[in-house]
Design an enzyme around this catalytic site. Sequence first.
Site, mmCIF file in Angstrom:
data_model
loop_
_atom_site.group_PDB
_atom_site.id
_atom_site.type_symbol
_atom_site.label_atom_id
_atom_site.label_comp_id
_atom_site.label_asym_id
_atom_site.label_seq_id
_atom_site.Cartn_x
_atom_site.Cartn_y
_atom_site.Cartn_z
ATOM 1 N N CYS A 118 0.858 -1.203 0.000
ATOM 2 C CA CYS A 118 0.000 0.000 0.000
ATOM 3 C C CYS A 118 0.888 1.246 0.000
ATOM 4 C CB CYS A 118 -0.929 0.013 1.215
ATOM 5 S SG CYS A 118 -2.372 -1.064 1.074
ATOM 6 N N ASP B 221 10.663 -5.845 -9.028
ATOM 7 C CA ASP B 221 10.961 -6.500 -7.758
ATOM 8 C C ASP B 221 12.364 -6.098 -7.296
ATOM 9 O OD1 ASP B 221 9.663 -9.313 -6.340
ATOM 10 O OD2 ASP B 221 11.715 -8.746 -5.816
ATOM 11 N N GLY C 187 4.899 -19.408 0.231
ATOM 12 C CA GLY C 187 5.998 -18.457 0.105
ATOM 13 C C GLY C 187 5.578 -17.004 0.022
ATOM 14 N N HIS D 203 -0.356 -9.661 -5.033
ATOM 15 C CA HIS D 203 0.571 -9.250 -6.089
ATOM 16 C C HIS D 203 0.801 -10.401 -7.044
ATOM 17 C CE1 HIS D 203 2.886 -10.638 -2.585
ATOM 18 N NE2 HIS D 203 3.778 -11.129 -3.432
ATOM 19 N N HIS E 299 3.598 -11.759 -9.589
ATOM 20 C CA HIS E 299 4.965 -11.704 -10.112
ATOM 21 C C HIS E 299 4.889 -11.955 -11.616
ATOM 22 C CE1 HIS E 299 7.109 -12.400 -6.149
ATOM 23 N NE2 HIS E 299 5.943 -12.943 -5.836
#
Length: 111
Positions: free
Chosen positions: A6, A29, A90, A97, A99
Amino acid sequence: MNCLFCSIAEGNIPSKKVYEDELVYAFYDIDPQAPVHFLVIPKTHIDSVAAVNEENSSIVAHCFEVISKVTKEMGIDSFRVVSNCGEQAGQSVPHLHFHVLAGRDMTWPPG
Ligand code: 5GP
Ligand code: ZN
């Protein structure tokens, strides 16, 4: 709420932006696992895939539209989308989110 992603979406913690609109933020990332590794997040807080429901699922669809658009713009035609949900899978940041990983051979099954 004290949430890392956030804060990143609000611009209060710096990040390397890939894409932004009114609903979604995408950024690289900090610890890339592939030559291309960015994260797509809804700007509104959702804990994980397990918290997706009838009310908020349109934003998930939008995340995938953004993934399709951004990868095309980057000239990437093969990529992997991953969303870790829960501790055993994990997930380390409790804000939904996706990836997006590309630029190397991927193994299957994942570890
Ligand atoms: P998860 O482990 O929840 O599936 O994914 C969280 C991801 O967020 C990890 O790949 C981690 O490297 C990334 N990450 C954690 N903190 C930060 C940060 O402050 N900035 C950026 N850009 N990525 C972060
Ligand atoms: Zn959040």
